[in-house]
Design an enzyme around this catalytic site. Structure first.
Site, short mmCIF file in Angstrom:
data_model
loop_
_atom_site.label_atom_id
_atom_site.label_comp_id
_atom_site.label_asym_id
_atom_site.label_seq_id
_atom_site.Cartn_x
_atom_site.Cartn_y
_atom_site.Cartn_z
CE LYS A 199 -1.82 1.55 4.00
NZ LYS A 199 -1.57 2.97 4.33
CG ASN A 200 2.20 2.73 3.51
OD1 ASN A 200 1.05 3.03 3.18
ND2 ASN A 200 2.54 2.55 4.76
CB CYS A 255 -5.44 10.08 11.43
SG CYS A 255 -3.80 9.53 11.84
NE ARG A 280 0.28 10.34 10.27
CZ ARG A 280 -0.30 9.34 9.60
NH1 ARG A 280 -1.39 8.82 10.07
NH2 ARG A 280 0.18 8.91 8.46
CG ASP A 331 3.15 1.42 9.57
OD1 ASP A 331 3.33 1.67 8.37
OD2 ASP A 331 2.81 2.28 10.40
NE ARG A 375 -7.60 4.33 5.21
CZ ARG A 375 -6.95 5.37 5.76
NH1 ARG A 375 -7.38 5.88 6.90
NH2 ARG A 375 -5.89 5.88 5.17
#
Ligand code: EPZ
Length: 415
Positions: free
Chosen positions: A22-23, A116, A121, A304, A396
């Site tokens: 994803k990243n 978030c 952030r 993460d 997500r």
């Protein structure tokens, strides 16, 4: 609101294919804005954030031809240089259109990403870097409005390591006039994957993966085909789930060379790990030993993976200390784990977890992407049924996670 119902107790066994990262996919999709030619991406993961990013690009005028696990982007007819609030508020990574829009079209209006669950952030380092390259930036009505006739190369020193900050400025620099050096740059593998895609498009980049990246601006970029790298966080998540359930799984299409810190910690917890090519096999024959963690920028232990390892520590032998140094509020999963009987004390950015023999199933609530993965892992080991609510967080950033877990023997279903 969709939920997951998990019956605890099954040991995970079998093989699972790791999806594209994803990243890496998100910044690389934004890189398509830098050229008027086709950019074709393969191994694109099928998850909500990727769909959101595709929609964001499409509303700018980028043509997006999606096919299973691949897509072709063409930014030859971009007619809207804006990322609106309603799209940015659900996906902070939308900030990554700022650098490409500004350097190719000379203007960009991007909504300030809200905070978030895991922290405020800010994006001050992104803005400071673009100003150093000559951009005029005004913040008004919650939007970043940036203009620049042509960005010029600059020496940019990051006060702290920022992954998307490094990515945004690297993309801004590829079409700038002159040489840009990014110092104290992020070294994450996803930054390297983006650099490899940009180089395939004709960019001149040296040093990606080190803390100093040098970009020599060119006049334009051509199209390219790029295969997105495998997701190291998805890999780590499945390995921790197998370790927690005392199972034996093999990851395929994975990369062990970018997971050293995670594999080391899993071995410290007592797992046996074998690597051969793109396969990683983990076997856990005993109750995990508690492992201390301290998150830090790559190549140190990734933030993460912090929540997932905390789930492992809740049922481990002994006590562990987990220190979260990247985000100021990334312990939202703690109070949910406590509902399952976990014994965790939090003092600032440090959590002390006292391993217990058994968790009890309960109804719990996901708060952010990686916290929801942590709660699924806890549900897999808790006695009885666990209901995880608000699993849109999970969707997500994980591709078909309950299908993949079911295929490994987990008793899990979406309700
Ligand atoms: C990226 O977020 C990842 N997201 C995050 O993954 C990951 O947790 C994070 O890097 C750290 O590895 C994507 O790549 C899309 P940062 P990013 O800028 O770039 C502060 C997931 O679960 N900071 O490296 O937003 C910031 O507040 C997500 O997949 C500033 O102060 O993170 C944080 O404390 C969650 N000013 C620290 O730096 C800035 O301008 C690191 O943030 C930028 C960042």
């Amino acid at each position: 609101m969709q939920k997951l119902a998990i019956q605890g107790g099954a040991r995970l066994n079998g093989e699972v294919r790791i999806s594209g990262a994803k990243n890496a996919a998100l910044p690389i999709m934004c890189a398509s804005l830098l050229s008027a030619d086709d950019v074709r991406l393969s191994n694109l993961p099928d998850m909500h954030d990727v769909a959101t990013m595709a929609k964001l690009l499409q509303q700018m005028g980028v043509s997006v031809a999606l096919s299973p696990q691949a897509a072709t982007f063409n930014a030859g007819h971009v007619d809207k240089l804006e990322a609106p609030y309603d799209m940015v508020k659900t996906m902070r990574a939308a900030i990554l259109v700022l650098g490409p829009l500004l350097t190719r079209f000379g203007e960009a209006r991007v909504s300030l990403p809200g905070g978030c669950a895991i922290g405020s952030r800010p994006v001050d380092l992104h803005i400071k870097g673009l100003q150093a390259m000559g951009a005029e930036i005004h913040i008004e009505h919650g939007y970043i409005h940036a203009t620049a006739k042509r960005l010029r190369g600059a020496r940019i020193l990051f006060d702290l390591v920022s992954v998307t900050g490094t990515e945004n400025l690297m993309m801004a620099a590829v079409l700038a006039d002159g040489v840009t050096t990014l110092e104290n740059a992020a070294r994450e593998p996803e930054v390297v994957d983006l650099a490899n895609c940009l180089i395939a498009m004709g960019a001149k980049i040296d040093g990606a993966g080190s803390d100093t990246i040098t970009i020599r601006g060119v006049d334009s970029l051509h199209g390219a085909h790029h295969r997105v790298m495998p997701d190291r966080i998805e890999s780590g998540t499945f390995l921790v789930a197998a370790a927690a359930t005392g199972g034996r799984i093999t990851l395929s299409e994975a990369r062990a060379d970018i997971l050293d810190s995670v594999l080391d910690k899993l071995r410290e917890a007592g797992a046996r790990i074998d690597v051969s090519g793109s396969h990683i096999t983990l076997e856990m024959l005993r109750r995990p030993a508690a492992v201390n963690l301290r998150t830090a920028p790559y190549p140190a232990f990734p933030t993460d993976m912090q929540a997932q390892f905390m789930a492992l520590n809740t049922i481990a032998e002994g006590s562990a200390m987990v220190v979260e140094t990247i985000f100021e509020n990334r312990f939202m999963h703690v109070q949910e784990l406590r509902r399952l009987g976990a014994q965790i004390d939090v003092e600032g950015n440090t959590a002390i977890i006292k391993g217990c023999a058994q968790l009890e199933g309960a109804t719990i609530m996901a708060t952010d992407l990686r916290a929801s993965a942590c709660l699924v892992i806890a549900g897999l080991v808790a006695q009885g049924e666990t209901i995880v609510d608000r699993i849109y967080h999970l969707d997500r950033g994980y591709e078909h996670i309950e299908a993949k877990l079911s295929a490994l023997g987990a008793q899990i279903r979406r309700i």
